[in-house]
Motif scaffolding. Structure first.
Motif, short mmCIF file in Angstrom:
data_model
loop_
_atom_site.label_atom_id
_atom_site.label_comp_id
_atom_site.label_asym_id
_atom_site.label_seq_id
_atom_site.Cartn_x
_atom_site.Cartn_y
_atom_site.Cartn_z
N LEU A 174 -6.59 4.43 4.38
CA LEU A 174 -6.22 4.70 2.98
C LEU A 174 -5.34 3.61 2.41
CD1 LEU A 174 -5.05 8.33 3.74
CD2 LEU A 174 -7.27 7.70 2.79
N THR A 175 -5.61 3.27 1.16
CA THR A 175 -4.74 2.34 0.43
C THR A 175 -4.27 3.02 -0.84
OG1 THR A 175 -5.91 0.38 1.28
CG2 THR A 175 -4.55 0.09 -0.69
N HIS A 176 -2.98 3.22 -0.94
CA HIS A 176 -2.38 3.75 -2.15
C HIS A 176 -1.12 2.97 -2.47
CE1 HIS A 176 -4.94 7.30 -1.12
NE2 HIS A 176 -5.06 7.35 -2.43
N TYR A 177 -0.36 3.45 -3.42
CA TYR A 177 0.81 2.70 -3.89
C TYR A 177 2.01 3.63 -3.95
CZ TYR A 177 -3.05 -0.31 -4.89
OH TYR A 177 -4.18 -1.07 -4.75
N MET A 178 3.14 3.14 -3.48
CA MET A 178 4.32 3.99 -3.38
C MET A 178 5.45 3.44 -4.24
SD MET A 178 6.76 2.16 -1.50
CE MET A 178 7.77 3.36 -0.66
N LYS A 179 6.27 4.39 -4.67
CA LYS A 179 7.43 4.06 -5.48
C LYS A 179 8.59 4.91 -4.98
CE LYS A 179 6.63 3.56 -9.79
NZ LYS A 179 6.34 3.80 -11.24
N LYS A 180 9.73 4.28 -4.72
CA LYS A 180 10.89 5.01 -4.22
C LYS A 180 11.60 5.76 -5.34
CE LYS A 180 12.23 2.27 -0.17
NZ LYS A 180 13.32 1.46 0.44
N VAL A 228 3.75 8.74 -4.38
CA VAL A 228 2.50 8.04 -4.09
C VAL A 228 1.58 8.16 -5.29
CG1 VAL A 228 0.55 7.85 -2.49
CG2 VAL A 228 2.79 8.60 -1.65
N GLN A 229 0.88 7.06 -5.61
CA GLN A 229 -0.06 7.07 -6.74
C GLN A 229 -1.28 6.23 -6.41
OE1 GLN A 229 3.16 5.50 -9.31
NE2 GLN A 229 1.79 3.79 -9.80
N ASP A 230 -2.33 6.45 -7.20
CA ASP A 230 -3.62 5.79 -6.95
C ASP A 230 -3.64 4.34 -7.38
OD1 ASP A 230 -4.74 8.05 -5.84
OD2 ASP A 230 -5.58 8.76 -7.73
N PHE A 231 -2.88 4.00 -8.40
CA PHE A 231 -2.96 2.66 -8.98
C PHE A 231 -1.60 1.98 -8.97
CE2 PHE A 231 -6.24 5.30 -10.97
CZ PHE A 231 -7.37 4.57 -10.62
N PRO A 232 -1.59 0.65 -8.82
CA PRO A 232 -0.30 -0.06 -8.77
C PRO A 232 0.29 -0.25 -10.16
CG PRO A 232 -2.11 -1.62 -8.60
CD PRO A 232 -2.74 -0.25 -8.63
N ASP A 233 1.59 -0.43 -10.20
CA ASP A 233 2.27 -0.92 -11.39
C ASP A 233 3.39 -1.84 -10.92
OD1 ASP A 233 4.63 0.61 -10.83
OD2 ASP A 233 3.74 2.35 -11.79
N GLN A 234 4.24 -2.28 -11.82
CA GLN A 234 5.22 -3.31 -11.47
C GLN A 234 6.28 -2.83 -10.47
OE1 GLN A 234 7.20 -4.44 -15.07
NE2 GLN A 234 8.05 -2.40 -15.46
N ASP A 235 6.43 -1.53 -10.32
CA ASP A 235 7.47 -1.00 -9.43
C ASP A 235 6.93 -0.49 -8.11
OD1 ASP A 235 9.49 -1.45 -11.35
OD2 ASP A 235 8.94 0.42 -12.37
N THR A 236 5.63 -0.61 -7.86
CA THR A 236 5.05 -0.03 -6.65
C THR A 236 4.87 -1.06 -5.54
OG1 THR A 236 2.80 -0.41 -7.46
CG2 THR A 236 3.81 1.73 -7.94
#
Length: 321
Positions: free
Chosen positions: A193-199, A208-216
């Motif tokens: 799995l590849t996802h994107y995390m933000k603290k 956890v989210q499906d798509f990246p943004d500047q904070d992930t």
């Protein structure tokens, strides 16, 4: 005047970094001034802050005695037990099976009973660590795991080993695999799995989210369900990135949180089975060196495992049938 003779454990580091560790009472401003005024010399000669030390160098410090801490043998680690579970040990490294509930380093509670202090006590009793003879080095953890996660932690017994381990971990040449109990079965029995995390620092959570943004940050997790009994699945997880709470948050995002996880899990199932902490163990470690590993070359391709994982034994005992 104070004289230091540089050993292998002190070598290959900048002079200023060495002095900040070996003479911690000396303020940086006075350190810089002493260098400018030639009150610190290497092999009898003027030196620069960025000079890289070599084994055998003689370091002379013409500074006041008040800056030298002569009481280094009164170490905190002697206050804690020296009993540890050794998975593997040689002259350079130590693989320790950290128990659930023990912190690796001092946390906000400032408890002296930490994994690193237990390791230091163990090595001290063996004669492998003699702090009064070390100027700047102490045994160090090359990786860490959460308080309530058990499993293998790598300890560097020498400075040379620590440098190699830091480099290999940075380039992901050491593979870590985990066993865990999932409170629900994932839709697919295995996946990468590849996802994107933000603290979320305020709540000490990972989103956890499906798509990246500047904070992930990207998180890549590979899992395989080994066996399922009722609601509970025993799974093996391989980390391809090393993010905060990665396994716990990623598996929960799939709808298959870890049993016992009070932060990301299902409290009803945790209570049903009496699990108060996540069933997660860093049970296997493989040294997958792709490039030269210096003093640790002999470990290339070797795998080490924890012999007994408490919740795996629980799973196979028939408790979840």
């Amino acid at each position: 005047m104070k004289t230091f003779l540089i050993t292998e454990n002190d070598a290959d580091q900048r002079l200023d970094k060495f002095l900040q560790k070996s003479v911690p009472l000396l303020p940086k401003s006075l350190l810089y001034k002493a260098i400018r005024k030639k009150r610190i010399k290497v092999n009898g000669k003027r030196c620069e802050l960025n000079y890289r030390l070599v084994a055998g160098d003689k370091l002379e410090l013409y500074i006041n005695d008040e800056f030298f801490n002569e009481g280094r043998t009164n170490e905190t680690f002697l206050m804690v037990p020296g009993n540890i579970s050794v998975v593997y040990e040689d002259q350079n490294i130590l693989l320790v099976n950290k128990p659930q509930g023990l912190v690796v380093h001092e946390d906000n509670d400032n408890t002296p009973d930490t994994l690193i202090n237990r390791v230091k006590h163990y090595l001290y009793e063996k004669g492998d660590y003699q702090p009064e003879q070390e100027l700047s080095f102490a045994p160090a953890l090359a990786n860490r795991i959460d308080r309530n996660t058990c499993g293998i932690v790598i300890v560097a017994k020498t400075a040379a080993a620590l440098r190699v381990l830091n480099e290999k971990i940075k380039h992901r040449e050491i593979e870590k695999q985990y066993l865990c109990l999932l409170a629900k079965r994932p839709k697919s029995p295995e996946a990468t799995l590849t996802h994107y995390m933000k603290k979320d620092a305020e709540n000490n959570l990972v989103r956890v989210q499906d798509f990246p943004d500047q904070d992930t940050k990207t998180m890549i997790t590979e899992y395989q369900v080994l066996e399922t009994k009722g609601d509970i699945s025993l799974a093996r997880v391989t980390l391809h990135t090393g993010r905060t709470h990665q396994i716990r948050a990623h598996m929960a995002y799939l709808g298959a949180p870890l049993l016992g996880d009070g932060k990301y899990g299902v409290n009803a199932l945790n209570r049903k089975y009496g699990y108060k902490h996540q069933a997660l163990c860093a049970y296997r470690l493989t040294f997958q060196f792709q490039t030269d590993a210096g003093v640790l070359n002999y470990l290339k391709g070797k795998t080490f495992e924890v012999e007994q994982v408490w919740f795996a034994d629980d799973f196979h005992s028939g408790r979840f049938d």
